[in-house]
Design a protein around this motif. Structure first.
Motif, PDB file in Angstrom:
ATOM      1  N   ALA A 141      -5.180  18.619  16.935  1.00  0.00           N
ATOM      2  CA  ALA A 141      -6.453  18.972  16.322  1.00  0.00           C
ATOM      3  C   ALA A 141      -7.381  17.764  16.249  1.00  0.00           C
ATOM      4  O   ALA A 141      -8.594  17.868  16.527  1.00  0.00           O
ATOM      5  CB  ALA A 141      -6.216  19.539  14.909  1.00  0.00           C
ATOM      6  N   ARG A 142      -6.851  16.592  15.894  1.00  0.00           N
ATOM      7  CA  ARG A 142      -7.668  15.378  15.821  1.00  0.00           C
ATOM      8  C   ARG A 142      -8.179  14.970  17.202  1.00  0.00           C
ATOM      9  O   ARG A 142      -9.312  14.530  17.352  1.00  0.00           O
ATOM     10  CB  ARG A 142      -6.855  14.236  15.203  1.00  0.00           C
TER      11      ARG A 142
ATOM     12  N   GLU B 143       0.635  19.515  15.835  1.00  0.00           N
ATOM     13  CA  GLU B 143      -0.586  20.319  15.703  1.00  0.00           C
ATOM     14  C   GLU B 143      -1.706  19.477  15.104  1.00  0.00           C
ATOM     15  O   GLU B 143      -2.878  19.599  15.504  1.00  0.00           O
ATOM     16  CB  GLU B 143      -0.306  21.543  14.832  1.00  0.00           C
ATOM     17  N   HIS B 144      -1.359  18.623  14.137  1.00  0.00           N
ATOM     18  CA  HIS B 144      -2.355  17.750  13.517  1.00  0.00           C
ATOM     19  C   HIS B 144      -2.930  16.773  14.533  1.00  0.00           C
ATOM     20  O   HIS B 144      -4.165  16.567  14.606  1.00  0.00           O
ATOM     21  CB  HIS B 144      -1.722  16.999  12.350  1.00  0.00           C
TER      22      HIS B 144
ATOM     23  N   ARG C 208       4.198  20.606  12.833  1.00  0.00           N
ATOM     24  CA  ARG C 208       2.938  20.397  12.094  1.00  0.00           C
ATOM     25  C   ARG C 208       2.283  19.079  12.486  1.00  0.00           C
ATOM     26  O   ARG C 208       1.057  18.998  12.617  1.00  0.00           O
ATOM     27  CB  ARG C 208       3.209  20.425  10.584  1.00  0.00           C
ATOM     28  N   LEU C 209       3.089  18.030  12.686  1.00  0.00           N
ATOM     29  CA  LEU C 209       2.555  16.729  13.091  1.00  0.00           C
ATOM     30  C   LEU C 209       1.885  16.821  14.455  1.00  0.00           C
ATOM     31  O   LEU C 209       0.775  16.288  14.657  1.00  0.00           O
ATOM     32  CB  LEU C 209       3.672  15.689  13.107  1.00  0.00           C
TER      33      LEU C 209
END
Length: 393
Positions: free
Chosen positions: A388-389, A384-385, A381-382
């Motif tokens: 995305a940023r 992917e975050h 998840r980290l």
């Protein structure tokens, strides 16, 4: 039938069968179940006159070993063990997971007269270990499953060797020669299984397989070895289809039935100090010896690796694999029966020790697998975050 192909379902069925057997053996219906288990069926005066318990452990379990041998052949030819480099790290870890449990068992049992039970805590139950991964390991990287599968398969090779060499007295060479001829015929027939005469060839292979099993039984070698020989000899393309067809049978029927039969034991009314040395040796060697041995072997493999590649597993992943390796069950229960066949009371205590040691490993492994899975899910998840940023920027 698809649910019976799931490692999760196989693990649950195996555990529930063992628990049910322990409960029923210590209930009023226990004597009736023992009478059924001791009932002899077959041709009197021949090696084919066996108790129903031995028909399960010597007969049906050979089908499980047949399926396991097909998977082993696939891994050696096309899978995770098809080169020396791929097999080296799990092989060294597997060696540690065999040597240290033996050392712990012998340290506990030296002088007891039951030192011969040292092979019992060396095995890993592939189906159960992969089942724990399936239940608790959502989000884990595939390399942990690959490492565990390779390690467990190598463990099975060692277990098969122990059964073939240590638990055979004065083998009948002529019967073994006849079995070898049968294996060759089986291999030849399997090369034509995908043709138009599939049904008659398949029927002939079943007949030849039964004959091979009978000759191995008559030779004095444990007959599950027949399943191993036939699985390794079978031609690879049809072998994959046969394994796929038999998987629900082994997962949903054979393994639970064997677990039920093996765990049909009356729990002795003994104080904690009254259990014999093999009970303590197995109980300690499975959860502690396998974990520490696999971790030590994996650490040594990483130190010996000069390729410059990063370790296949993190230290946490290696500890998790070690805990999963302590789940003995199927092969450990079989070797317990063979090692202590002349001392039924010790065999019963050994069965309880295998179940207790494996249960400790199940609990430990479930916690570690869950922890590792949460860690990798958070890491994913980290990432992917961050991705995305970066894309937004």
């Amino acid at each position: 039938m698809s649910i019976l192909r799931s490692p999760r379902a196989a693990a649950v069925a195996l555990l529930m069968a063992a628990i049910l057997a322990l409960v029923l053996a210590n209930s009023p219906v226990g004597p009736a179940l023992f009478a059924v288990q001791d009932l002899h069926v077959g041709i009197p005066g021949t090696p084919l006159y066996l108790s129903t318990g031995h028909w399960v452990s010597d007969g049906l379990l050979a089908v499980f070993f047949f399926v396991a041998a097909i998977e082993l052949k696939h891994e050696l030819a096309d899978g995770q063990l098809n080169t020396l480099a791929k097999a080296a790290k799990p092989a060294i870890a597997a060696a540690g997971g065999v040597v240290l449990p033996i050392a712990i068992y012998l340290a506990v049992t030296t002088g007891s007269g039951y030192e011969s039970g040292w092979p019992v805590p060396t095995a890993t139950d592939i189906a159960f270990a992969l089942g724990i991964l399936a239940v608790f390991g959502h989000g884990l990287p595939g390399r942990l499953r690959v490492f565990l599968l390779a390690l467990a398969i190598l463990d099975d090779i060692v277990g098969i060797a122990f059964i073939a060499v240590l638990f055979t007295d004065d083998p009948d060479i002529l019967a073994l020669l006849c079995a070898a001829i049968g294996v060759a015929v089986f291999a030849l027939l399997s090369r034509h299984l995908d043709g138009r005469k599939r049904a008659p060839i398949g029927a002939a292979m079943i007949l030849v397989g039964l004959v091979v099993w009978g000759f191995v039984l008559a030779s004095g070698v444990h007959p599950t070895i027949a399943g191993v020989a036939l699985g390794l000899a079978m031609h690879r393309p049809p072998a994959a289809s046969v394994r796929h067809a038999l998987e629900p049978v082994t997962n949903g029927f054979i393994l639970p039935l064997f677990a039920f039969s093996a765990a049909l034991v009356v729990i002795p009314h003994l104080g904690i100090r009254d259990f014999a040395a093999p009970f303590w040796g197995i109980t300690l060697a499975l959860p502690i010896g396998k974990l520490l041995g696999i971790v030590a072997g994996g650490w040594l493999a990483d130190r010996l690796d000069r390729s410059g590649h990063p370790p296949l597993l993190t230290f946490g992943g290696l500890v998790t694999a070690g805990a999963l390796g302590g789940i003995g069950f199927t092969v450990s229960l079989l070797m317990n029966e063979l090692a202590f066949h002349a001392a039924p009371e010790i065999a019963d205590e050994g069965t309880l020790a295998v179940l207790l040691g494996s249960t400790i490993s199940i609990i430990t492994a479930s916690i570690l697998v869950s922890w590792q899975a949460r860690y990798f899910r958070r890491l994913r998840r980290l990432r992917e975050h961050v991705t995305a940023r970066r894309d937004l920027a």
